[in-house]
Design an enzyme around this catalytic site. Structure first.
Site, PDB file in Angstrom:
ATOM      1  N   LYS A 124       0.808  -1.217   0.000  1.00 50.70           N
ATOM      2  CA  LYS A 124       0.000   0.000   0.000  1.00 50.70           C
ATOM      3  C   LYS A 124       0.846   1.275   0.000  1.00 50.70           C
ATOM      4  O   LYS A 124       0.454   2.278  -0.584  1.00 50.70           O
ATOM      5  CB  LYS A 124      -0.926   0.015   1.214  1.00 50.70           C
ATOM      6  CG  LYS A 124      -2.046  -1.028   1.164  1.00 50.70           C
ATOM      7  CD  LYS A 124      -2.910  -0.915   2.421  1.00 50.70           C
ATOM      8  CE  LYS A 124      -3.625  -2.213   2.754  1.00 50.70           C
ATOM      9  NZ  LYS A 124      -4.722  -2.548   1.874  1.00 50.70           N
ATOM     10  N   ARG A 180      -7.321  -7.908  -9.329  1.00 47.91           N
ATOM     11  CA  ARG A 180      -7.996  -9.192  -9.561  1.00 47.91           C
ATOM     12  C   ARG A 180      -9.480  -8.933  -9.726  1.00 47.91           C
ATOM     13  O   ARG A 180      -9.939  -7.804  -9.590  1.00 47.91           O
ATOM     14  CB  ARG A 180      -7.789 -10.092  -8.350  1.00 47.91           C
ATOM     15  CG  ARG A 180      -8.245  -9.384  -7.071  1.00 47.91           C
ATOM     16  CD  ARG A 180      -8.294 -10.299  -5.869  1.00 47.91           C
ATOM     17  NE  ARG A 180      -8.314  -9.560  -4.619  1.00 47.91           N
ATOM     18  CZ  ARG A 180      -9.400  -9.090  -4.023  1.00 47.91           C
ATOM     19  NH1 ARG A 180     -10.581  -9.241  -4.575  1.00 47.91           N
ATOM     20  NH2 ARG A 180      -9.316  -8.434  -2.882  1.00 47.91           N
ATOM     21  N   HIS A 230     -14.061  -3.537   8.901  1.00 48.55           N
ATOM     22  CA  HIS A 230     -13.405  -3.246   7.619  1.00 48.55           C
ATOM     23  C   HIS A 230     -13.666  -4.318   6.572  1.00 48.55           C
ATOM     24  O   HIS A 230     -12.921  -4.425   5.605  1.00 48.55           O
ATOM     25  CB  HIS A 230     -11.896  -3.048   7.802  1.00 48.55           C
ATOM     26  CG  HIS A 230     -11.555  -2.010   8.816  1.00 48.55           C
ATOM     27  ND1 HIS A 230     -11.954  -0.707   8.706  1.00 48.55           N
ATOM     28  CD2 HIS A 230     -10.879  -2.088   9.981  1.00 48.55           C
ATOM     29  CE1 HIS A 230     -11.532  -0.021   9.748  1.00 48.55           C
ATOM     30  NE2 HIS A 230     -10.880  -0.833  10.544  1.00 48.55           N
TER      31      HIS A 230
HETATM   32  P1  ADP Z   1     -12.717  -7.949  -1.293  1.00 49.67           P
HETATM   33  O1  ADP Z   1     -12.776  -6.478  -1.280  1.00 49.67           O
HETATM   34  O2  ADP Z   1     -12.856  -8.480  -2.688  1.00 49.67           O
HETATM   35  O3  ADP Z   1     -13.573  -8.604  -0.301  1.00 49.67           O
HETATM   36  P2  ADP Z   1     -10.446  -8.952   0.296  1.00 49.67           P
HETATM   37  O4  ADP Z   1      -9.028  -8.550   0.157  1.00 49.67           O
HETATM   38  O5  ADP Z   1     -11.104  -8.701   1.581  1.00 49.67           O
HETATM   39  O6  ADP Z   1     -11.209  -8.228  -0.907  1.00 49.67           O
HETATM   40  O7  ADP Z   1     -10.513 -10.500  -0.020  1.00 49.67           O
HETATM   41  C1  ADP Z   1     -11.194 -11.034  -1.092  1.00 49.67           C
HETATM   42  C2  ADP Z   1     -11.657 -12.410  -0.764  1.00 49.67           C
HETATM   43  O8  ADP Z   1     -10.584 -13.298  -0.934  1.00 49.67           O
HETATM   44  C3  ADP Z   1     -12.144 -12.556   0.642  1.00 49.67           C
HETATM   45  O9  ADP Z   1     -13.551 -12.633   0.667  1.00 49.67           O
HETATM   46  C4  ADP Z   1     -11.556 -13.830   1.135  1.00 49.67           C
HETATM   47  O10 ADP Z   1     -12.540 -14.822   1.205  1.00 49.67           O
HETATM   48  C5  ADP Z   1     -10.604 -14.240   0.076  1.00 49.67           C
HETATM   49  N1  ADP Z   1      -9.271 -14.339   0.595  1.00 49.67           N
HETATM   50  C6  ADP Z   1      -8.450 -13.334   0.919  1.00 49.67           C
HETATM   51  N2  ADP Z   1      -7.272 -13.802   1.306  1.00 49.67           N
HETATM   52  C7  ADP Z   1      -7.342 -15.150   1.227  1.00 49.67           C
HETATM   53  C8  ADP Z   1      -6.449 -16.207   1.483  1.00 49.67           C
HETATM   54  N3  ADP Z   1      -5.213 -16.004   1.915  1.00 49.67           N
HETATM   55  N4  ADP Z   1      -6.864 -17.446   1.290  1.00 49.67           N
HETATM   56  C9  ADP Z   1      -8.100 -17.689   0.857  1.00 49.67           C
HETATM   57  N5  ADP Z   1      -8.992 -16.743   0.586  1.00 49.67           N
HETATM   58  C10 ADP Z   1      -8.626 -15.487   0.771  1.00 49.67           C
HETATM   59  P1  ADP Z   2      -7.709  -3.840   2.941  1.00 53.14           P
HETATM   60  O1  ADP Z   2      -6.524  -4.205   2.121  1.00 53.14           O
HETATM   61  O2  ADP Z   2      -7.707  -4.532   4.250  1.00 53.14           O
HETATM   62  O3  ADP Z   2      -8.970  -3.967   2.159  1.00 53.14           O
HETATM   63  P2  ADP Z   2      -8.057  -0.935   2.740  1.00 53.14           P
HETATM   64  O4  ADP Z   2      -6.954   0.042   2.677  1.00 53.14           O
HETATM   65  O5  ADP Z   2      -8.791  -1.185   1.478  1.00 53.14           O
HETATM   66  O6  ADP Z   2      -7.484  -2.292   3.313  1.00 53.14           O
HETATM   67  O7  ADP Z   2      -9.070  -0.468   3.867  1.00 53.14           O
HETATM   68  C1  ADP Z   2     -10.112  -1.283   4.313  1.00 53.14           C
HETATM   69  C2  ADP Z   2     -11.258  -0.446   4.859  1.00 53.14           C
HETATM   70  O8  ADP Z   2     -10.823   0.391   5.938  1.00 53.14           O
HETATM   71  C3  ADP Z   2     -11.863   0.512   3.869  1.00 53.14           C
HETATM   72  O9  ADP Z   2     -12.830  -0.116   3.079  1.00 53.14           O
HETATM   73  C4  ADP Z   2     -12.426   1.581   4.762  1.00 53.14           C
HETATM   74  O10 ADP Z   2     -13.673   1.199   5.289  1.00 53.14           O
HETATM   75  C5  ADP Z   2     -11.468   1.667   5.905  1.00 53.14           C
HETATM   76  N1  ADP Z   2     -10.469   2.736   5.674  1.00 53.14           N
HETATM   77  C6  ADP Z   2      -9.304   2.592   5.021  1.00 53.14           C
HETATM   78  N2  ADP Z   2      -8.609   3.750   4.989  1.00 53.14           N
HETATM   79  C7  ADP Z   2      -9.368   4.655   5.657  1.00 53.14           C
HETATM   80  C8  ADP Z   2      -9.184   6.043   6.002  1.00 53.14           C
HETATM   81  N3  ADP Z   2      -8.084   6.708   5.658  1.00 53.14           N
HETATM   82  N4  ADP Z   2     -10.165   6.659   6.685  1.00 53.14           N
HETATM   83  C9  ADP Z   2     -11.273   5.988   7.071  1.00 53.14           C
HETATM   84  N5  ADP Z   2     -11.490   4.695   6.792  1.00 53.14           N
HETATM   85  C10 ADP Z   2     -10.555   4.014   6.102  1.00 53.14           C
HETATM   86 MG    MG Z   3      -9.496  -2.895   0.483  1.00 50.01          MG
END
Ligand code: ADP
Ligand code: ADP
Ligand code: MG
Length: 650
Positions: A116, A297, A235
Site C-alpha cells: 500500500k 484481480r 473493515h
Molecule cells: P474484497 O474487497 O474483494 O472482499 P479482500 O481482500 O477482503 O477483498 O478478499 C477477497 C476475498 O478473498 C475474501 O472474501 C476472502 O474470502 C478471500 N481471501 C483473501 N485472502 C485469502 C487467502 N489467503 N486465502 C483464501 N482466501 C482469501
Molecule cells: P484492505 O486491504 O484490508 O482492504 P483498505 O486500505 O482497502 O485495506 O481499507 C479497508 C477499509 O478500511 C476501507 O474499506 C475503509 O472502510 C477503511 N479505511 C481505510 N482507509 C481509511 C481512512 N483513511 N479513513 C477511514 N477509513 C478508512
Molecule cells: Mg481494500
C-alpha cells in the site's frame, strides 16, 4: 480464445468462472483439496485434479502443484479467482515460465500495487489523489508518532502488506498511538510476515467507493462505473451496491477519470478495482475522495457491476488474456438500474460475527426473482454440503437488480426472506435487518453505520409462540426427513391412531420448552405451549426443516432452530457417561493447560483450539480427573477426543 483453462480456486468463484467458460465453449479443469473432493466446483468442471490436503497451505496455495495440474491436463491458461494466489506476482512468473497464460494482470502490475505504501507513492506521482499521510520507508516509532501528529488525529495505522481489514488500527488520541502501533504491527507480522505500516488521516464520515477498471494488452483502459461498499463490519464488506447512492455526475467523473489514470499508469491489463475513500461529511464532493489501494484481480462484489452494465467481466478477462482487445469502448458501456449483493456467511452475528461451520442440511434459495427484479445466486455449495473450518465460510452471494435503488433494495429484502438455511448458524437475519434499516434504505451509508447500530442489527428476535408450536408439531413427527419428502408423513398417521396427548420437549439454547400435542377431530392438532393453545395443521405451507436432532422454523429471514432431544440417543450418551471432551471442529491444539492426573473443576480452561482462524478455549464440562489430554501442536479432526477423564466410581 483458449480451448481449456484451469481454475485455481474453489467455492462460488470457481463455479462462476466455470459457467462463463462453458458459455464460451472452453473446457474447464478444477483443482481440489481433500475437503473439497465432493464439492460443487469439482462436479461442474469437465476435469478435476486433486492437489493436496485440506489446509490451504497444502493445496490451494501450492503453486507448483497447480501448474503441474495444468500441464498434465493440457490447460493453456490459469484463472486464479480471488484470494489464494490471485495477487501473488511470483505465481504469475511461475505460470509464464511454464509456458501458460495467467488470466489477470502482469506480475509487474501486481508488484506495483501489492504494497500500500509503494502504491500510494506511485499514485501520487501519477496525479491521483491519495489519502493524506505518511507512506515512507522509515519506521521508527518517534518518527511515526510525529507524522501522526502532523497529519492530525484521528489517524489510521495500516499494514502496508494488509488485506481483509487486518493490521489496521484507528487512533483517536496521541496517548494511544504507541499501543495501537504495536497491535497493528503484531497483527501484520502474523498475517503477512511484514510489520511495516503507513499512517494516514482517518477520513470523516468515510464512504468506501471503488471503481471497476479494465485494461487490455494494447494500452486501452476503461471503467465500468463505481460500487459502494460502505456497509462494512470490521473493515469487511457486508452488502455492496452499484451505482453509489446519491452519486453526483461531478464526483463520478472525477473518480472514474482518476481510476482510469491509475490503471494506465501501470499499463494494467485485465479486471481491477481502484478503491477510494470518500469524505461524505458534507455530501459527495468532487474533491473529497482519495486513493486507498488497488485490488489487481476480480473482486468478490463484481456481480453488481455486471448487473448494471450487462457486461460479463469473466468473459472480458478470458478475451483480454487470450489476446483480444477490450470488447467495448468507454462510450459503449452504459449504466442501467441499481444492484445489490449480500454476502451470506456461516457466522454468528450475535457473537461478534464469529465464523461457524456445519453441514447445510437444508439449503433453499428463492427460485424466482422478486417481481420486477432480476436475481443471481452465486454459490459453491448444495444442500448436504459442509462449511468446513479450512476456508472462508461464505455460503452464497445474493445479487439482485431493479430499475431503481428502492425496488432493488425491496427485492434484496424479499430474496433474503425467501432464503432457508439450516445446519449452521448464518448471518441471513442480520443482512435482512441491515437491508431494512432506515438509514441504509435512505442511502445514508458510511463505514461506521453497522458499528453504530450493531446491537439493534444483531438482536436475536425471540421466536413467537406460533413458531414454537410449529416446531413442536414438526418435532412430534418421527419420519426420517429426506430431501423433498413430506416432513409430516408419520404425523398424519399418528393423528389417526392416537387419541391421547403427546408431550414434546424442545431445546432453545440452554432453555427447555415443553409442549403438549393432541389430535383434533378435524384432522388438525392442538399444540399447547406455556402461553396458549394453537390449532395447527400438519403440512400446509409451513416453512421448516428437520435435520438430525433439530427442527428449524423459518419466519421472514430468521431461521429458529430447536434441539429435539432424541430418546433413542440416551443409550449412546450413557456409554460416554464420564463425558470425554471432543473437538467441536477440526483445528490445531495451540495451548495445553493441564496434564494427565490433574484434578479439574467444571469450567476450568483445559486447552486452546485454533480453528477457523480464531482461538477457542475448551473448558472442563464437569469436575473430574484427567486421564489423558491432547498434545500441543496436534492437528485434530472434528470429534477427536481432546481430554479423556478417569473413570469415576458411580
Ligand atoms: P474484497 O474487497 O474483494 O472482499 P479482500 O481482500 O477482503 O477483498 O478478499 C477477497 C476475498 O478473498 C475474501 O472474501 C476472502 O474470502 C478471500 N481471501 C483473501 N485472502 C485469502 C487467502 N489467503 N486465502 C483464501 N482466501 C482469501
Ligand atoms: P484492505 O486491504 O484490508 O482492504 P483498505 O486500505 O482497502 O485495506 O481499507 C479497508 C477499509 O478500511 C476501507 O474499506 C475503509 O472502510 C477503511 N479505511 C481505510 N482507509 C481509511 C481512512 N483513511 N479513513 C477511514 N477509513 C478508512
Ligand atoms: Mg481494500
Amino acid at each position: 480464445m483458449f480451448s481449456k483453462i484451469l481454475i485455481a480456486n474453489r467455492g462460488e468463484i470457481a463455479c462462476r468462472i466455470i459457467r462463463t467458460a462453458r458459455k464460451l465453449g472452453i473446457d474447464t479443469v478444477a483443482v481440489y483439496s481433500d475437503a473439497d473432493a465432493a464439492s460443487l466446483h469439482v462436479a461442474m468442471a469437465d476435469e478435476a485434479v486433486h492437489i493436496g490436503a485440506s489446509p490451504v497451505g497444502e493445496s490451494y496455495l501450492r503453486a507448483e502443484r497447480i501448474i503441474a495440474a495444468a500441464k498434465q491436463t493440457g490447460a493453456e491458461a490459469i484463472h486464479p479467482g480471488y484470494g489464494f494466489l490471485s495477487e501473488n506476482p511470483n505465481f504469475v512468473d511461475q505460470v509464464a515460465a511454464a509456458g501458460l497464460v495467467f488470466i489477470g494482470p502482469s506480475a509487474a502490475s501486481i508488484r506495483a500495487m501489492g504494497l500500500k505504501d509503494a502504491a500510494k507513492r506511485l499514485m501520487e506521482k501519477a496525479g491521483v489523489p491519495v489519502v493524506p499521510g505518511y507512506h515512507g520507508e522509515a519506521q521508527d516509532i518517534v518518527l511515526l508518532a510525529t507524522k501522526a501528529r502532523e497529519i492530525g488525529y484521528p489517524v489510521l495505522i495500516k499494514a502496508r502488506a494488509g488485506g481483509g481489514g487486518k493490521g489496521m488500527r484507528r487512533v483517536d488520541h496521541p496517548d494511544d498511538f504507541s499501543e495501537a502501533l504495536s497491535g497493528a504491527r503484531r497483527e501484520a507480522k502474523a498475517a503477512f510476515g511484514d510489520d511495516r505500516v503507513l499512517v494516514e488521516k482517518y477520513v470523516d464520515k468515510p464512504r468506501h467507493i471503488e471503481v471497476q477498471v479494465f485494461g487490455d494488452n494494447f494500452g486501452n483502459a476503461v471503467h465500468l462505473y463505481e460500487r459502494d461498499c460502505s456497509a462494512q463490519r470490521r473493515h469487511q464488506k457486508v452488502i455492496e451496491e452499484a451505482p453509489a447512492p446519491d452519486m453526483t455526475p461531478a464526483l463520478r467523473k472525477a473518480m472514474t477519470d482518476a481510476a482510469v489514470k491509475a490503471a494506465k499508469a501501470i499499463q494494467y491489463s485485465g479486471a481491477g478495482t481502484i478503491e477510494f475513500i470518500v469524505d461524505a461529511s458534507k455530501g459527495l464532493l468532487a474533491d473529497r475522495f482519495w486513493f486507498m489501494e488497488m485490488n489487481t484481480r476480480l473482486q468478490v462484489e463484481h456481480p453488481v457491476t455486471e448487473m448494471i452494465t450487462g457486461v460479463d467481466l469473466v468473459e472480458w478477462q478470458l478475451r483480454v488474456a487470450s489476446g483480444e482487445k477490450l470488447p467495448k469502448a468507454q462510450d459503449e458501456i452504459a449504466l442501467s438500474g441499481h444492484a445489490f449483493e449480500a454476502r451470506l456467511y456461516a457466522e454468528d452475528a450475535t457473537k461478534g460475527f464469529l465464523p461457524a461451520i456445519g453441514t447445510l442440511h437444508h439449503l433453499r434459495f428463492p427460485e424466482t426473482a422478486p417481481a420486477g427484479a432480476s436475481m443471481r445466486v452465486e454459490t459453491g455449495v448444495r444442500q448436504g454440503d459442509a462449511i468446513s473450518p479450512y476456508y472462508d465460510p461464505m455460503i452464497a452471494k445474493l445479487v439482485v437488480h431493479g430499475p431503481d435503488r428502492a425496488s432493488a433494495l425491496a427485492a434484496l429484502g424479499e430474496a433474503l426472506a425467501g432464503t432457508e438455511i439450516a445446519g449452521s448458524v448464518t448471518n441471513t437475519a442480520f443482512l435482512a435487518a441491515l437491508a431494512a434499516d432506515e438509514d441504509f434504505a435512505a442511502g445514508d451509508v458510511d463505514t461506521g453505520l453497522i458499528g453504530r447500530k450493531q446491537e439493534a442489527l444483531t438482536a436475536i428476535a425471540l421466536p413467537g409462540d406460533d413458531v414454537i408450536a410449529t416446531a413442536a408439531l414438526a418435532a412430534a413427527d418421527v419420519s426420517i426427513p429426506r430431501n423433498g419428502s413430506d416432513p409430516w408423513s408419520s404425523l398424519v398417521g399418528y393423528a389417526h391412531f392416537h387419541a391421547g396427548a403427546r408431550r414434546i420437549r424442545l431445546k432453545a439454547g440452554d432453555e427447555e420448552i415443553a409442549a403438549r400435542i393432541t389430535a383434533r377431530d378435524d384432522g388438525g392438532f392442538d399444540v399447547a405451549t406455556e402461553t396458549g393453545v394453537h390449532a395447527l395443521r400438519a403440512g400446509g405451507g409451513k416453512r421448516l426443516a428437520r435435520w438430525p436432532g433439530h427442527v428449524t422454523v423459518f419466519a421472514g429471514a430468521t431461521g429458529y432452530s430447536f434441539g429435539v432431544p432424541d430418546p433413542l440417543a440416551k443409550a449412546d450418551d450413557a456409554g460416554a457417561g464420564v463425558g470425554n471432551l471432543r473437538a467441536p471442529m477440526p483445528g490445531l491444539v495451540k495451548v495445553v493447560r493441564s496434564v494427565a492426573g490433574d484434578v479439574v473443576v467444571k469450567g476450568q480452561p483445559l486447552l486452546i483450539l485454533e480453528a477457523m482462524k480464531m482461538e477457542h478455549t475448551i473448558a472442563a464440562p464437569h469436575d473430574g480427573t484427567i486421564a489423558e489430554i491432547a498434545t500441543e501442536g496436534a492437528q485434530v479432526t472434528d470429534g477427536t477426543v481432546l481430554v479423556r477423564f478417569a473413570e469415576t466410581e458411580a
